[in-house]
Scaffold this motif. Structure first.
Motif: not given
Length: 320
Positions: A11-13, A75-76, A102-104, A229-230
């Motif tokens: 969905r983010k994409f 990171w981030d 994952r989460g990024h 990012c989560d």
């Protein structure tokens, strides 16, 4: 190729692509050009489920060229921090694979909130197996080298060479391990991630992290990574980075490293200093060290031509 399944577009994409599609009609020519550029890059985006989480990866360049370079962001961050490097390596005949942790970026979040380095390395291992890669080079930035080093320890015969940007020995101890994660998490999750305008974030990066003015298009791209990012990933990885356990583990992994490695640091990096990076490189008999003048912590977007050339030179040196 392994039994891992292709994942659907996240969905983010889809949201990001829709935003780019709308910018194609912008009255501002620069926004139109940037949207078209990113949409063209996104044509090479792929998705695969790794360890129960759908991951995004970007696969470009010749598959039968001079070799393959896997790019691990920091990171981030997200995969687009490598976009200048990707173009440079592809032009020189290298295949590049840049993925989102994952989460990024465009990868899904872990609903269980598990972002340990061990899990992230498991994801990387499954991605390599899925792509059926027998041998490849690695370039990793900031936090990414932790994953690269763990993988190289697990599968030493696969990694032909490594270039590790802005990564060195960090001070660790009980006080640092307790205070630093709290400060960093608060700064990024409670302050910068809540800012709706890119300029304050850029000013923070320019004054603290960078020694060079960056293209506005790259500033906006980096700003987007905060929203993608989560926050749980930031909390967890920050605790790991600052822990004594990880500091000890990094030393061991570098001492045991078999692949030829280049440790590249920015002369003005306040986080991973040249001195700390040199100390880490000195632990490995197969490593070299390079201090880049007039550069901070964000080498891949501060000085992308330099970063690209360092990779190309190191890969060529290993090949010869």
């Amino acid at each position: 190729m392994s039994e891992l399944s292709h994942g659907p577009e996240t969905r983010k994409f889809r949201r990001y692509r829709a935003k780019l599609q709308s910018l194609k009609s912008s009255p501002h020519r620069t926004e139109q050009l940037q949207a078209n550029y990113l949409l063209d890059l996104a044509r090479m985006s792929r998705f695969v489920e790794l360890n129960g989480v759908v991951h995004h990866y970007h696969d470009s360049g010749p598959h039968d060229g001079r070799g393959t370079v896997l790019l691990i962001h920091g990171w981030d961050c997200w995969w687009l921090w490598w976009h200048h490097v990707i173009r440079a390596l592809n032009r020189e005949g290298y295949r590049t694979i840049a993925y989102d942790l994952r989460g990024h970026g465009w990868s899904e979040r872990d609903t269980g909130g598990n972002y340990s380095t061990d899990v992230l390395t498991d994801d990387f291992t499954q991605l390599v197996d899925y792509l059926d890669l027998e041998a490849f080079h690695v370039a990793a930035f900031s936090y990414g080298p932790l994953i690269a080093l763990q993988y190289a320890h697990r599968c030493p015969g696969k990694v032909q060479s490594m270039v590790l940007f802005n990564f060195g020995l960090s001070e660790s101890g009980l006080v640092v391990g307790q205070i630093a994660p709290a400060i960093i998490t608060f700064t990024f999750n409670s302050v910068l991630r809540q800012v709706g305008w890119w300029l304050p974030v850029y000013m923070f990066a320019r004054l603290v992290l960078s020694r060079n003015t960056v293209l506005k298009s790259d500033i906006l791209m980096a700003f987007d990574s905060l929203g993608l990012c989560d926050p749980k990933a930031i909390e967890q990885t920050t605790r790991e980075i600052a822990s004594v356990r990880v500091a000890v583990e990094v030393r061991r992994l570098v001492r045991e490293l078999e692949a030829p490695a280049l440790f590249a640091a920015g002369e003005g990096d306040p986080i991973m200093t040249c001195e700390n990076t040199r100390k880490l490189a000195d632990l490995s008999a197969s490593a070299r060290f390079c201090c880049v003048p007039d550069c901070g912590h964000l080498m891949t977007i501060e000085l992308p031509e330099t970063a690209s050339q360092l990779i190309l030179d190191h890969v060529s040196r290993v090949a010869s």
